[in-house]
Design a protein around this motif. Sequence first.
Motif, mmCIF file in Angstrom:
data_model
loop_
_atom_site.group_PDB
_atom_site.id
_atom_site.type_symbol
_atom_site.label_atom_id
_atom_site.label_comp_id
_atom_site.label_asym_id
_atom_site.label_seq_id
_atom_site.Cartn_x
_atom_site.Cartn_y
_atom_site.Cartn_z
ATOM 1 N N UNK A 1 -9.867 25.024 -50.926
ATOM 2 C CA UNK A 1 -10.000 24.898 -52.354
ATOM 3 C C UNK A 1 -8.928 23.738 -52.935
ATOM 4 N N UNK A 2 -9.743 23.171 -54.077
ATOM 5 C CA UNK A 2 -9.110 22.032 -54.586
ATOM 6 C C UNK A 2 -9.361 22.307 -56.047
ATOM 7 N N UNK A 3 -8.059 21.909 -57.042
ATOM 8 C CA UNK A 3 -8.320 22.110 -58.351
ATOM 9 C C UNK A 3 -9.093 20.560 -59.033
ATOM 10 N N UNK A 4 -9.839 20.670 -59.513
ATOM 11 C CA UNK A 4 -10.743 19.535 -60.150
ATOM 12 C C UNK A 4 -9.992 19.149 -61.569
ATOM 13 N N UNK A 5 -10.015 20.043 -62.623
ATOM 14 C CA UNK A 5 -9.566 19.791 -63.924
ATOM 15 C C UNK A 5 -8.585 20.904 -64.126
ATOM 16 N N UNK A 6 -8.236 21.084 -65.349
ATOM 17 C CA UNK A 6 -7.631 22.366 -65.932
ATOM 18 C C UNK A 6 -8.199 23.337 -65.758
ATOM 19 N N UNK A 7 -9.593 23.520 -65.717
ATOM 20 C CA UNK A 7 -10.373 24.764 -65.805
ATOM 21 C C UNK A 7 -11.216 24.983 -64.575
ATOM 22 N N UNK A 8 -11.600 23.788 -63.900
ATOM 23 C CA UNK A 8 -12.620 23.820 -62.820
ATOM 24 C C UNK A 8 -11.750 23.793 -61.534
ATOM 25 N N UNK B 1 -19.277 14.117 -70.497
ATOM 26 C CA UNK B 1 -18.508 15.287 -71.052
ATOM 27 C C UNK B 1 -17.876 15.195 -72.005
ATOM 28 N N UNK B 2 -17.071 16.225 -72.564
ATOM 29 C CA UNK B 2 -16.437 16.473 -73.783
ATOM 30 C C UNK B 2 -15.120 15.011 -73.819
ATOM 31 N N UNK B 3 -14.338 15.078 -72.676
ATOM 32 C CA UNK B 3 -13.168 13.937 -72.785
ATOM 33 C C UNK B 3 -12.943 13.721 -71.445
ATOM 34 N N UNK B 4 -12.196 12.661 -71.183
ATOM 35 C CA UNK B 4 -11.820 12.103 -69.850
ATOM 36 C C UNK B 4 -11.469 13.042 -68.813
ATOM 37 N N UNK B 5 -10.681 13.895 -69.455
ATOM 38 C CA UNK B 5 -9.943 14.956 -68.448
ATOM 39 C C UNK B 5 -10.878 15.964 -67.879
ATOM 40 N N UNK B 6 -12.220 16.208 -68.606
ATOM 41 C CA UNK B 6 -13.171 17.259 -68.215
ATOM 42 C C UNK B 6 -14.161 16.288 -66.975
ATOM 43 N N UNK B 7 -13.926 15.207 -66.825
ATOM 44 C CA UNK B 7 -14.877 14.526 -65.812
ATOM 45 C C UNK B 7 -14.529 15.215 -64.488
ATOM 46 N N UNK B 8 -15.914 15.604 -63.892
ATOM 47 C CA UNK B 8 -15.561 15.964 -62.474
ATOM 48 C C UNK B 8 -15.928 15.103 -61.141
ATOM 49 N N UNK B 9 -15.686 15.452 -60.315
ATOM 50 C CA UNK B 9 -16.112 14.507 -59.081
ATOM 51 C C UNK B 9 -15.722 12.850 -59.305
ATOM 52 N N UNK B 10 -14.585 12.634 -59.715
ATOM 53 C CA UNK B 10 -14.069 11.525 -59.859
ATOM 54 C C UNK B 10 -14.369 10.501 -58.808
ATOM 55 N N UNK B 11 -13.755 10.869 -57.617
ATOM 56 C CA UNK B 11 -14.058 9.708 -56.577
ATOM 57 C C UNK B 11 -15.643 9.752 -55.926
ATOM 58 N N UNK B 12 -16.237 10.857 -55.927
ATOM 59 C CA UNK B 12 -17.644 10.723 -55.696
ATOM 60 C C UNK B 12 -18.285 9.941 -56.726
ATOM 61 N N UNK C 1 -20.310 8.862 -70.046
ATOM 62 C CA UNK C 1 -19.620 8.860 -71.645
ATOM 63 C C UNK C 1 -19.104 10.248 -71.637
ATOM 64 N N UNK C 2 -18.002 9.923 -72.570
ATOM 65 C CA UNK C 2 -17.459 11.068 -73.013
ATOM 66 C C UNK C 2 -17.539 11.341 -74.458
ATOM 67 N N UNK C 3 -17.715 12.646 -75.336
ATOM 68 C CA UNK C 3 -17.729 12.685 -76.579
ATOM 69 C C UNK C 3 -16.684 12.075 -77.406
ATOM 70 N N UNK C 4 -15.583 12.456 -76.792
ATOM 71 C CA UNK C 4 -14.164 11.840 -77.538
ATOM 72 C C UNK C 4 -13.214 11.105 -76.769
ATOM 73 N N UNK C 5 -12.621 10.061 -76.931
ATOM 74 C CA UNK C 5 -11.675 9.885 -76.040
ATOM 75 C C UNK C 5 -10.409 9.403 -76.844
ATOM 76 N N UNK C 6 -9.126 10.061 -76.712
ATOM 77 C CA UNK C 6 -8.080 9.854 -77.290
ATOM 78 C C UNK C 6 -7.530 8.693 -77.268
#
Lengths: 638, 258
Positions: free
Chosen positions: A379-386, A508-519, A534-539
Amino acid sequence: MKIISKQDFDAFINALIQDESLDVEGVKAKGDKFVFGPLDTATELRLDYDVTILPPKKYFLPQYETMMHFDISTGKATAPAMDTKKVIVGVHPYDLIAIQQMDKYFFDTNVDDIYLQKRKNSLLIGVMPAKASEKAFYGDLMKNAGTPELHFDLMVTDLGVLYAVLPGTPEGAQLLSRATSRDAQPQEIEAAKNKRQEAIDRATRGLKVGPKAWHSLLSNNYMSSIWKEMADQCLACGSCTLVCPTCFCYDVNDEVGLDLNTGVRTRTWDGCLLRDFTKVAPGEIFREDIVERYRHRINRKGKYLPESMGFVACVGCGRCSSQCVPDIADPVNLINKLAEATMDTIPDTNMGHVPEKSDLGIIASDSLYIPRTATIRRMMKLTKTETFFEIGLDDGQPLGHVPGQFVEVSIYGVGEAPISVSSPPGGNTFQLIVRNVGDLTNKLHSLSEGDKIGIRGPFGTGFDTEGMRGKNILFIGGGLGIVPMRSLIKYVLNNRADYGKVMILYGCKDPSELLFKDEISQWENTPGVEMHRTVDTCAEGENWDGQVGVITTIMPMVTFDPLNTIAVVVGPPIMYRFVNRDLLNMGMPEENIIVSLERRMKCGVGKCGHCQINGIYVCKEGPVFNYKDIKDEPEAFS
Amino acid sequence: MKPKVAFFDFASCEGCQLQVVNLEEAILDVLALVDIVSFREAMKEHSDDYDIAIIEGSIARPIDIDRIKKIREQASILITIGACAHLGGVQRLGNQWDAEANKVEVYERHPGSEITKGDSNPYFAQIKHRAVSEIVKVDAAIPGCPIDSNEFGKVLVALLTGKKLPIPDYPVCVECKKNENICVFETGGFCMGPVARAGCGAPCPTHGGECEACRGYVDHPHTQAHGEVLKKYGLSPDDIMTKRTMYNYRDFEDKGGD
């Protein structure tokens, strides 16, 4: 055909009731209505009834049915004990037709073993209707239907002081041998035949378009204003579907006892008129407007099931119309209204409402619903929700999936959820990436490596990796769409020589939701792979070296020959409309666009009915579709 | 450590707590899951050290507001039981009159009314009836008049296992049809079933009554279509209003009715 005096028939029924190896159910009075129920004595039996409130469907797909008993601590599930053999007395021919339709539906492709067991374990004693209910129109439906073969064990016709009884199966004949009877005379056979015709003729209400033309009529009138006119009066109470002998949709729930350990997984009647019917865990409702639900019910009966099963799913019992208090459910009224409003000619199809006789000799290969035990290996946490899960089946077998397929993940006491497989085929484990959005996914996130879960599947139709061979592949993934897509990306990269140029566009929505960064950085650096994200928005100040803007803004960054490129598009519903439009504008042929669609896939095996896009079962025919095949389904991208 | 549970009652008949007592031997299973530290209908002991507060009754007086706020501060989970706490109960019908006028009507026109007169006695001070969720945050509402004992158990299990509350969002007709009842409209009655929230198992129509929507409405009731049906079957506009407000005066007020 045999002849039995009414007195001997009562004695026959009483003898069956006395037989402890049988559970004898029959038609009884309830107030001034009738119901099927357990018989205590033959005198309760009311073979002179017009219609029962609920159809005998309840014996094969009960209102509430235990699918399995489970024990959370051991992770084991067991099938419920077999019922006593049932004899069901007094089934009218229209209900026999409905049972034949049900057989076809539940025996198709994935044989529903729970249904089959109940069905094999019952004998049906039919009876010719002595009168027709006010709303019945089975006579209208039988016009031009010929004399179809019905499945019954015995068929009873009331000849006044005598009953004519016709055996339909060897079991029926054997049962009949318990009765005092004699062979029928030719004039009695003739009389029974006339009674049958009288019964049919009685139930006519002036239906203007026969069932064989419903498909054409409904196809031509999908956008008719009549749907809204009727739906405005609809209570969305679900009564029409609940009393229908040819509505088979069900919901599945886990119920845990107060010991918090043992419980049952049950199924219960559901209905497409109910608002929650198409609701998925993230909250989306795919048929939110009542007019869509109202139209779906009739289209399922007259158009969708004829397409998938070959029969019109209405038998003319009239139950829906008698139970609908605003009186808008009556198929006769609706079909006639549509027919009056239509200028087109309405050609017949070859699909009537009586399927061929059922084959009860069919064998269910496996339990369709009891999951296989599996273990969370990693198991590995990828983002806040995934969270990423690597799963191994405990029997050591590989999952055997193709990219784009899904599994039903099961946790006893919580339930099941369909999850796309994210790893390529091969190996003894498979990978899931799960967003925490509902009860099941929430619970899954709380588990640890080594914990047990259940797996059913793989299910559905995946990507046609053979058909893509030799082509350039343009992957366009939005949000969680990258998850099923990853399985195919990895497959293509593992078989790199078989494919042309590989382009990956991921938004995806914003950089924090990006999955599989290494891959992703690996893919970016793979020769022959062009990747843009691309992201929809970037703070402001957020670390992001990709583009900003919705996914369509990065599509012009890749160049490809649209005729020799396959676009694989997976993302949220809204994304398809814009991405597909742009691809078509770039000159890409419709058949080169492949999509994967999300719907409420509850059973995973094409039975529960929740995932339908118009008549298409996403869990069976999808979730991967060729755009060309699905684009004309009005509910696909609405 | 088992969570500690305390029951509290506000304006109500206390019949919902009785439904918990009616669990009979199953209450022993409940006791294996939680420690009940306060339950006036079933035990003498009382403690203010609790994690889960179970509230019956509507908020009817200024002192009720203070009390429920204090309970909310102490409890980590607050569950309401019954229509009074969930919707304000049938007593909420009193909201169509001024609270002071109600007080005069109920307490001050009868012998022995000396102790109720004026503002001196807080036990008799009146406000407009309110549901608990209009005053404090409610974590789970078990609807119904009274609650269904089985549903109480199911909600408890859901809360203890972190599952979504098992309270359906479809109308009572669904359960009524599954029970194979003769439709109330066919028997000459007038039923709120098509708009009322199910989960009760439709006991009223099953036993010859009419659904009165004591569990409130589904999230998206087709009120207008239902009104047309009531009218078609012969119910007068006044009687339609009576049906709609008996348990659901809250809905009427929420929609700006007065």
